[in-house]
Design a protein around this motif. Structure first.
Motif, PDB file in Angstrom:
ATOM      1  N   ASP A  39     -22.954  23.436 -13.388  1.00  0.00           N
ATOM      2  CA  ASP A  39     -23.675  23.645 -12.037  1.00  0.00           C
ATOM      3  C   ASP A  39     -23.656  22.422 -11.329  1.00  0.00           C
ATOM      4  N   ASP A  40     -22.869  22.300 -10.354  1.00  0.00           N
ATOM      5  CA  ASP A  40     -22.682  21.022  -9.700  1.00  0.00           C
ATOM      6  C   ASP A  40     -24.318  20.560  -9.107  1.00  0.00           C
ATOM      7  N   ALA A  41     -24.921  21.473  -8.448  1.00  0.00           N
ATOM      8  CA  ALA A  41     -26.055  20.980  -8.139  1.00  0.00           C
ATOM      9  C   ALA A  41     -27.043  20.435  -9.057  1.00  0.00           C
ATOM     10  N   LEU A  42     -27.295  21.250 -10.312  1.00  0.00           N
ATOM     11  CA  LEU A  42     -27.869  20.748 -11.241  1.00  0.00           C
ATOM     12  C   LEU A  42     -27.751  19.627 -11.876  1.00  0.00           C
ATOM     13  N   GLU A  43     -26.314  19.479 -12.036  1.00  0.00           N
ATOM     14  CA  GLU A  43     -25.736  18.288 -13.029  1.00  0.00           C
ATOM     15  C   GLU A  43     -26.058  17.302 -12.133  1.00  0.00           C
ATOM     16  N   GLN A  44     -25.963  17.151 -10.709  1.00  0.00           N
ATOM     17  CA  GLN A  44     -26.494  16.006  -9.801  1.00  0.00           C
ATOM     18  C   GLN A  44     -27.737  15.816  -9.809  1.00  0.00           C
ATOM     19  N   ARG A  45     -28.763  16.889  -9.957  1.00  0.00           N
ATOM     20  CA  ARG A  45     -30.098  16.338  -9.949  1.00  0.00           C
ATOM     21  C   ARG A  45     -30.603  15.774 -11.242  1.00  0.00           C
ATOM     22  N   TYR A  46     -30.136  16.583 -12.439  1.00  0.00           N
ATOM     23  CA  TYR A  46     -30.534  16.182 -13.835  1.00  0.00           C
ATOM     24  C   TYR A  46     -29.458  15.431 -14.741  1.00  0.00           C
ATOM     25  N   GLY A  47     -28.319  15.274 -14.241  1.00  0.00           N
ATOM     26  CA  GLY A  47     -27.434  15.083 -15.308  1.00  0.00           C
ATOM     27  C   GLY A  47     -27.599  13.962 -16.088  1.00  0.00           C
ATOM     28  N   ILE A  48     -28.304  12.611 -15.504  1.00  0.00           N
ATOM     29  CA  ILE A  48     -28.466  11.762 -16.661  1.00  0.00           C
ATOM     30  C   ILE A  48     -30.047  11.786 -16.958  1.00  0.00           C
ATOM     31  N   ARG A  49     -30.691  12.652 -16.590  1.00  0.00           N
ATOM     32  CA  ARG A  49     -32.078  12.928 -16.982  1.00  0.00           C
ATOM     33  C   ARG A  49     -32.585  13.777 -18.214  1.00  0.00           C
ATOM     34  N   VAL A  50     -31.703  14.637 -18.451  1.00  0.00           N
ATOM     35  CA  VAL A  50     -31.899  15.729 -19.436  1.00  0.00           C
ATOM     36  C   VAL A  50     -32.168  15.308 -20.761  1.00  0.00           C
ATOM     37  N   PRO A  51     -33.213  15.707 -21.353  1.00  0.00           N
ATOM     38  CA  PRO A  51     -33.969  17.061 -21.230  1.00  0.00           C
ATOM     39  C   PRO A  51     -34.991  16.804 -19.931  1.00  0.00           C
ATOM     40  N   VAL A  52     -35.233  17.858 -19.143  1.00  0.00           N
ATOM     41  CA  VAL A  52     -36.494  17.523 -18.195  1.00  0.00           C
ATOM     42  C   VAL A  52     -37.207  18.836 -18.386  1.00  0.00           C
ATOM     43  N   LEU A  53     -38.236  18.854 -18.417  1.00  0.00           N
ATOM     44  CA  LEU A  53     -39.474  19.631 -18.379  1.00  0.00           C
ATOM     45  C   LEU A  53     -40.246  19.965 -17.093  1.00  0.00           C
ATOM     46  N   ARG A  54     -39.733  21.077 -16.359  1.00  0.00           N
ATOM     47  CA  ARG A  54     -40.330  21.346 -14.855  1.00  0.00           C
ATOM     48  C   ARG A  54     -41.434  22.239 -15.157  1.00  0.00           C
ATOM     49  N   ASP A  55     -42.672  21.987 -14.140  1.00  0.00           N
ATOM     50  CA  ASP A  55     -43.710  23.103 -14.223  1.00  0.00           C
ATOM     51  C   ASP A  55     -43.283  23.513 -12.853  1.00  0.00           C
ATOM     52  N   GLU A  56     -43.008  24.908 -12.772  1.00  0.00           N
ATOM     53  CA  GLU A  56     -42.650  25.593 -11.654  1.00  0.00           C
ATOM     54  C   GLU A  56     -43.707  25.671 -10.637  1.00  0.00           C
ATOM     55  N   ARG A  57     -44.904  26.040 -11.097  1.00  0.00           N
ATOM     56  CA  ARG A  57     -46.065  26.113 -10.365  1.00  0.00           C
ATOM     57  C   ARG A  57     -46.646  25.202  -9.865  1.00  0.00           C
ATOM     58  N   ARG A  58     -46.544  23.862 -10.396  1.00  0.00           N
ATOM     59  CA  ARG A  58     -47.092  22.733  -9.742  1.00  0.00           C
ATOM     60  C   ARG A  58     -46.264  21.834  -9.127  1.00  0.00           C
ATOM     61  N   GLY A  59     -44.789  22.174  -9.535  1.00  0.00           N
ATOM     62  CA  GLY A  59     -43.693  21.158  -8.993  1.00  0.00           C
ATOM     63  C   GLY A  59     -43.508  19.936  -9.418  1.00  0.00           C
ATOM     64  N   THR A  60     -43.753  19.659 -10.639  1.00  0.00           N
ATOM     65  CA  THR A  60     -44.060  18.498 -11.401  1.00  0.00           C
ATOM     66  C   THR A  60     -42.941  18.594 -12.390  1.00  0.00           C
ATOM     67  N   GLU A  61     -42.486  17.517 -12.800  1.00  0.00           N
ATOM     68  CA  GLU A  61     -41.402  17.294 -14.011  1.00  0.00           C
ATOM     69  C   GLU A  61     -41.714  16.239 -14.828  1.00  0.00           C
ATOM     70  N   LEU A  62     -41.483  16.401 -16.164  1.00  0.00           N
ATOM     71  CA  LEU A  62     -41.522  15.455 -17.238  1.00  0.00           C
ATOM     72  C   LEU A  62     -40.217  14.980 -17.757  1.00  0.00           C
ATOM     73  N   ASP A  63     -39.857  13.875 -17.509  1.00  0.00           N
ATOM     74  CA  ASP A  63     -38.623  13.286 -17.989  1.00  0.00           C
ATOM     75  C   ASP A  63     -38.888  12.850 -19.266  1.00  0.00           C
ATOM     76  N   TRP A  64     -37.673  12.902 -20.291  1.00  0.00           N
ATOM     77  CA  TRP A  64     -37.561  12.425 -21.650  1.00  0.00           C
ATOM     78  C   TRP A  64     -37.570  10.998 -21.503  1.00  0.00           C
ATOM     79  N   PRO A  65     -38.197  10.314 -22.504  1.00  0.00           N
ATOM     80  CA  PRO A  65     -38.694  10.601 -23.541  1.00  0.00           C
ATOM     81  C   PRO A  65     -40.091  11.150 -23.487  1.00  0.00           C
ATOM     82  N   PHE A  66     -40.468  12.076 -24.213  1.00  0.00           N
ATOM     83  CA  PHE A  66     -42.017  12.346 -24.241  1.00  0.00           C
ATOM     84  C   PHE A  66     -42.209  13.087 -25.607  1.00  0.00           C
ATOM     85  N   ASP A  67     -43.584  12.683 -26.190  1.00  0.00           N
ATOM     86  CA  ASP A  67     -43.991  12.885 -27.477  1.00  0.00           C
ATOM     87  C   ASP A  67     -45.108  14.045 -27.335  1.00  0.00           C
TER      88      ASP A  67
END
Length: 76
Positions: A39-67
């Motif tokens: 998915d070109d759009a998602l790869e551009q947005r998240y390509g080097i950041r994955v894994p990324v957890l997104r809270d759709e309700r709040r519109g916030t994202e938590l990038d790896w690394p997380f514990d």
């Protein structure tokens, strides 16, 4: 009704597997998994950041690394 959380990840991603372990340890609420491969759009947005957890309700994202502690605080 879809989940409020989305985990953006790639196929064969060791870090994504680790993120799934942290999510399980925290007993995170239900989440959707979105694989960005091909998915070109998602790869551009998240390509080097994955894994990324997104809270759709709040519109916030938590990038790896997380514990466990970081994820619990972010979910609260």
């Amino acid at each position: 009704m879809s989940a409020n959380l989305t985990l953006y990840q790639r196929d064969d991603c060791h870090l994504c597997d680790l993120a799934l372990e942290v999510l399980a340890a925290v007993r995170a609420p239900e989440f959707d998994s979105v694989f960005i491969d091909g998915d070109d759009a998602l790869e551009q947005r998240y390509g080097i950041r994955v894994p990324v957890l997104r809270d759709e309700r709040r519109g916030t994202e938590l990038d790896w690394p997380f514990d466990v502690g970081t994820l619990r605080k972010w979910l609260a």
